[in-house]
Each structure stands twice: as structure tokens, then as C-alpha cells.
Design an enzyme around this catalytic site. Structure first.
Site, mmCIF file in Angstrom:
data_model
loop_
_atom_site.group_PDB
_atom_site.id
_atom_site.type_symbol
_atom_site.label_atom_id
_atom_site.label_comp_id
_atom_site.label_asym_id
_atom_site.label_seq_id
_atom_site.Cartn_x
_atom_site.Cartn_y
_atom_site.Cartn_z
ATOM 1 C CE1 TYR A 70 45.820 -21.338 -3.399
ATOM 2 C CE2 TYR A 70 46.513 -19.262 -2.404
ATOM 3 C CZ TYR A 70 46.423 -20.098 -3.514
ATOM 4 O OH TYR A 70 46.918 -19.688 -4.726
ATOM 5 C CG PHE A 80 44.196 -26.637 -8.471
ATOM 6 C CD1 PHE A 80 44.136 -25.252 -8.383
ATOM 7 C CD2 PHE A 80 43.243 -27.391 -7.791
ATOM 8 C CE1 PHE A 80 43.165 -24.637 -7.624
ATOM 9 C CE2 PHE A 80 42.282 -26.762 -7.035
ATOM 10 C CZ PHE A 80 42.240 -25.374 -6.930
ATOM 11 C CG ASP A 81 47.580 -21.972 -6.925
ATOM 12 O OD1 ASP A 81 48.827 -21.953 -6.852
ATOM 13 O OD2 ASP A 81 46.894 -20.931 -6.943
ATOM 14 C CB ILE A 100 36.724 -17.777 -7.876
ATOM 15 C CG1 ILE A 100 37.286 -18.459 -6.616
ATOM 16 C CG2 ILE A 100 37.703 -17.860 -9.042
ATOM 17 C CD1 ILE A 100 37.554 -19.955 -6.800
ATOM 18 C CE1 TYR A 126 39.654 -19.307 -11.964
ATOM 19 C CE2 TYR A 126 39.589 -21.114 -10.398
ATOM 20 C CZ TYR A 126 40.074 -19.868 -10.772
ATOM 21 O OH TYR A 126 40.963 -19.207 -9.987
ATOM 22 C CG PHE A 143 40.349 -23.511 -2.200
ATOM 23 C CD1 PHE A 143 41.531 -23.150 -2.830
ATOM 24 C CD2 PHE A 143 39.176 -23.502 -2.937
ATOM 25 C CE1 PHE A 143 41.524 -22.759 -4.159
ATOM 26 C CE2 PHE A 143 39.165 -23.126 -4.269
ATOM 27 C CZ PHE A 143 40.343 -22.753 -4.883
#
Length: 574
Positions: A70, A80-81, A100, A126, A143
Site C-alpha cells: 500500500y 505519510f506511509d 483501523i 485516527y 490508500f
């Protein structure tokens, strides 16, 4: 993958107190964040399936273990990731609170190799807390996900038969030794290994701990020549450890397998009669010499040798160690004309090493054999009377007789070799001095309607070591002469033979005079010439024998009966 938790290189699960607070805020957010007709906050995850594979054998369900890549970004595209950046797949169980909520929902129903774009609203991500230093409060998350693997702890080995041959001589069982080709891939199709690039099959025992457990199970029940797709969950493969750099942790494996052959060390030679001619009166035993044709193939049907392509039979002794042990066993008990299939395990063939470049090590061999004929060096001539004259038969052929007969000569498989019955012509009987070794040894048993099963030296058109079948019709028989005689008297010869032979009484007998005298004896029934020969040539030979000095005439001193010559020879030897 995003997992709830404090800031780290990968986002992990939140502490319990923080998780409870986040859930409370998500609940409030759901009450305040419903979408309005004018476009307000998202109520649920938005899923865009922008690549759906053609085949989807299973979809992600709650409790499944998944492996996926991902990229995670904000609305402005800032990353961010990313699992790609870490070069490590996200691997986790879905739907049990380890992700999540938005990701749990977004993965449900996904197929392997499917690509999705997920938009996760804050209350499913979040929330108003965010992740300090990484995800701000009330952030909508984006995502891009590609699913690479999915399995469940309740899974078993999945077997799909892609091709099954019509004939299955045996199926794989525990403790069998198998030879097979395979292509090994991960569930997303990434290849990690293949036997085809190694120039040989993968050879191993089944159910003996030499293979991963899933492959042991997946091979059971396979037939030689069968193709299977075997999907193995990680806990029946390499599990959490994976294997080297090619099989990651917790990876499902897919094998496309072609079974080449299978045998068990306890196997013996297997015989299958394909065709048995009627009237089998004799079966081959050890010590027989056999001529047979064969096609030799591996268990998957690959032809490795054939006598037919060599245009002649394979000729050998049976049970004497001249051929592989399995063939020695498999040929015994066969009948002339029989067709049989002989399956030979490797320990009775060429063993672990194989032979040449056509028979690999540990190969099961299959021979389709057609027995042409066989005999034993101790065999006598076999005679069978087919017909006999109705009238009384007072005289039968004996050793030394001169006979005339018709014959057909063939091999035992029916191939015609010679015949005195020439199509479109008057039959010309063969003439023999029986027992003189002129034509064939079986004559000594008496020419008559018979079958000769005694091998004779190869002649034109006759294969070496072939058993011959003669169908004989006796046309006539004459008493022969003793060996070495050209003429015999029916009674005692004249007391003074030379005087009777010297017709003009000049003290010598030329050839013409000699010939006149002998012909007169034959015509008067006083003697007879050697049958089956030209009378003129026989008389000339007789004259030359008596003309000792070869001056063209016989004198009284030269003329001697053969019986007298034989007696003189005995005295000389004494």
C-alpha cells in the site's frame, strides 16, 4: 500498512486508553459527519476498484490473514506511509481490531491482485486525535492497495486437476517415490522456483518428510501424466520463516505440477495382456531364445526406444541375465504372437543412474511387447500331420529316400518366406535326398504334412534365429542309394563285369560303350541310378570314377565295384 498506535516507522495498535477515547470520538463523528446532499463529511469508506483480475477464486473475509502492499497519502497527495518504501509487505489478520476500521472495511471482499483506492474518513481512521508527528487530527486518509495473498487458519491444501490422462495405472500413495515437474509461484503469480530450468524432474519420496507438508498432501492420488494446481497455505509450507529471499514469511504457495512417474520400492513387474492369440500351447521359460518387437516409453508416454524403428526384432535369451531383470521376468510366460505391456520399476531396470540421455535416473519403464517367436536350443523338430491319404499308407519316407514335395515356408507370425506353389504357374515340387543335409534339418524327421520348429541358419529373407513353419505335401517318394553310390544293382552284378561291359570285345570300354551298358541295365530293371539327378551326368561321373588314368577308356584293371574299393580301403587301413 497502517496499524493503530503511537508514531513509529510502521503505525502500530493504540494503547488501550487512547483506543477507547478514539472509539468514542469516532462515534460522535458518525453522528455529526453524515454526508449532506450538498456534500458534507463522509459517513463510510469510499472504495474504488480500479483493477479487478479476471479470476477471483476467493475474496477476503473477516478473520483472513492477508499480505498486501500500500501507499498512504493525505488529500493533497503527501505520502505519510508506504510498504513499498519499507520493502516489506503488510501482513495481518483482517476484521479483528488490528487495523483501523476504515482499512478493515476497505479490504473486505478483495481479490488477490486486485487494486483498490480507499478514502477513509477521520472517524474510521485516527479521528480527532491523529498520530502525533505523522497524521494530524481529523485527517482523511487515502490508500492505494494491492492484495497479494490471503489465507485462513482453517484452510487446507487446495487441489485442482487441470488434466487427467484417460488411463491411470496407479495413483500416488504415501511412501511412493515420484518424479515430477513443477512451476512454483506465490499467490499473486510471482515465480520463485521451477524444475524445468534445471534440466530434470524433482525426484523424492512422498509422505516421508522430504517435502513440505502441503506438497505431500497435494501429490496424493495423482496419476502419471496428470497435471494439478496445488495451493498450499503458509502453515503447511514455510510458515513465518519463509525460505531464503524467494519465499517471504506467511506466504501461500501455488504449484503447477506434472507427474512423470511413480513407483514404490516394494513394486514388482506389472504385466498386462493386450492380445492373446488362441491356441497357446507353449509359454516362454528361462533359457528360451526369443525374438520380439517392442516400444519402450516412460510413464508419461515419452518414447525412448523402439525395435520397429530399427526394422528388426530384438533377439535374446530369456532369464539368462542378457537383458534388464524386469524384462527377463516380464517375458517369461508369454505366448508366441502375444502382445503384453510390461511395467518395470527402476530397481528392476536402470536404477538411480538411468542410462544414456533418454532414460533418466529412477525412471519407471513401460514396454509394449509383441512376441514373434521363441525356441529352446534343446527343442526337437515338431511335426503335426494335417492330412493323410484315405487309402492305406504302406510306405513312408525314411532316411535316404528321394522325395518330391510341395511346401509353404513362413515365420511363426505368418510372414510368408518361400513357396513351391508359384502363383499362375504349374506347381514345381521340391526334390530332396532326405537326410543328406541338402535343404533343411527337419527333413530327417521325414517330409510329410508337418511343422518344423527347428531354427535354421539365416538365408535370404530369413531373419537370424527365426523359427520356421513348413507346410509340406509329399508328392512322391523313391528309395535312395547308400551314401557315396551313384548306381546300385538290384541283384548281384555279372560274374565277369568287364566282359559284359566290353560290348565290342576290344579289351577297353570308352565312354559311349559304358553309357550304353549302364542304360541297358536300368532299362532291363537290373539296376538303378541315383534318383533326382540328370542320368547323363550321373553316368559321366561314374565313367570318370572308373577311368583311373583319365585316358578316355576303362580297362579291366581299372574297373572296380565300389564295394570292392571300400573293402580294399579297409585292408589298407588295417
Amino acid at each position: 500498512m497502517l496499524r493503530a498506535g503511537p508514531p513509529s516507522h510502521t503505525l502500530l495498535r493504540l494503547p488501550l486508553l487512547q483506543l477507547l477515547l478514539l472509539l468514542l470520538l469516532q462515534a460522535v463523528g458518525r453522528g455529526l459527519g453524515r454526508a449532506s446532499p450538498a456534500g458534507g463529511p463522509l459517513e463510510d469508506v469510499v472504495i474504488e476498484r480500479y483493477h479487478i483480475p479476471r479470476a477471483c477464486p476467493r475474496e477476503v473475509q473477516m478473520g483472513d490473514f492477508v499480505r498486501y502492499h500500500y501507499n498512504g497519502t493525505f488529500e493533497d497527495g503527501k505520502k505519510f506511509d508506504s510498504s513499498y518504501d519499507r520493502r516489506t509487505l503488510a501482513a495481518i489478520v483482517v476484521g479483528v481490531g488490528r487495523l483501523i476500521t476504515g482499512m478493515d472495511r476497505g479490504l473486505m471482499g478483495m481479490c488477490v491482485n486486485e487494486r483498490r483506492r480507499l478514502i477513509v474518513p477521520p472517524h474510521l481512521g485516527y479521528g480527532s486525535i491523529g498520530v502525533a508527528g505523522l497524521i494530524p487530527p481529523d485527517a482523511t486518509l487515502y490508500f492505494d492497495v494491492v492484495l497479494l495473498d490471503v489465507w485462513n487458519k482453517e484452510d487446507t491444501v487446495q487441489v485442482s486437476t487441470l488434466l487427467r490422462p484417460p488411463h491411470c495405472p496407479r495413483m500416488v500413495q504415501d511412501s511412493d517415490f515420484v518424479r515430477y515437474h513443477y512451476n512454483g509461484t506465490l499467490l499473486d503469480g510471482t515465480a520463485f522456483d521451477t524444475s524445468y530450468s534445471k534440466g530434470g524432474t524433482y525426484d523424492t519420496y512422498v509422505g516421508s518428510g522430504w517435502l513440505i507438508k502441503g506438497m505431500d498432501l497435494g501429490l496424493l492420488g495423482m496419476c502419471p501424466g496428470e497435471r494439478r494446481k496445488i495451493i498450499i497455505p503458509p502453515f503447511l509450507a514455510y510458515g513465518e520463516k519463509g525460505y531464503g529471499t524467494v519465499i517471504p514469511s506467511q506466504a501461500s504457495l501455488v504449484f503447477h505440477v506434472l507427474l512423470i512417474d511413480v513407483h514404490n520400492p516394494k513394486d514388482t513387474v506389472q504385466l498386462e495382456t493386450l492380445e492373446l492369440p488362441p491356441g497357446c500351447v507353449r509359454r516362454a521359460v528361462a533359457g528360451d531364445f526369443m525374438r520380439y518387437h517392442y516400444n519402450g516409453s516412460l510413464m508419461d508416454g515419452t518414447l525412448f526406444d523402439s525395435s520397429y524403428s530399427q526394422n528388426h526384432t530384438y533377439n535374446t535369451y530369456v532369464g539368462q541375465g542378457y537383458i534388464i531383470p524386469g524384462m527377463d521376468q516380464g517375458l517369461q510366460g508369454s505366448c508366441i504372437g502375444e502382445r503384453r505391456r510390461i511395467t518395470i520399476p527402476p530397481h528392476l531396470a536402470y536404477g538411480e543412474n538411468g542410462t544414456g540421455d533418454k532414460i533418466p535416473g529412477s525412471a519407471v519403464l513401460i514396454f509394449d511387447v509383441h512376441v514373434i517367436d521363441f525356441h529352446n536350443p534343446a527343442d526337437p523338430v515338431e511335426i503335426k500331420t494335417l492330412s493323410r491319404p484315405l487309402e492305406t499308407c504302406n510306405e513312408t519316407a525314411k532316411l535316404g529316400d528321394f522325395v518330391r514335395y510341395h511346401y509353404n515356408c513362413s515365420l511363426l507370425d505368418g510372414t510368408r518366406l518361400f513357396s513351391s506353389w508359384v502363383q499362375g504357374r504349374q506347381p514345381q515340387p521340391a526334390a530332396e535326398a532326405c537326410g543328406r543335409g541338402v535343404r533343411w534339418a527337419g527333413c530327417e524327421a521325414g517330409p510329410r504334412p508337418s511343422s518344423s520348429l527347428l531354427p535354421i541358419p539365416a538365408a535370404r529373407g530369413v531373419p537370424g534365429s527365426a523359427v520356421l513353419l513348413f507346410e509340406v505335401e509329399l508328392v512322391s517318394r523313391e528309395d535312395g542309394l547308400p551314401t557315396g553310390y551313384l548306381f546300385v544293382w538290384h541283384e548281384d552284378p555279372p560274374a565277369n563285369l568287364f566282359e559284359h561291359m566290353d560290348l565290342n570285345k576290344d579289351g577297353e570300354v570308352p565312354a559311349e560303350e559304358f553309357s550304353t551298358f549302364i542304360k541297358a541295365q536300368v532299362s532291363e530293371g537290373k539296376g538303378r541310378l541315383l534318383p533326382g539327378q540328370d542320368p547323363e551326368k550321373t553316368i559321366r561321373d561314374m565313367f570318370q570314377n572308373q577311368d583311373r588314368n583319365q585316358d578316355g577308356k576303362i580297362t579291366a584293371d581299372e574297373l572296380k565295384l565300389k564295394s570292392d574299393e571300400d573293402q580294399e580301403r579297409v585292408h589298407e587301413e588295417l
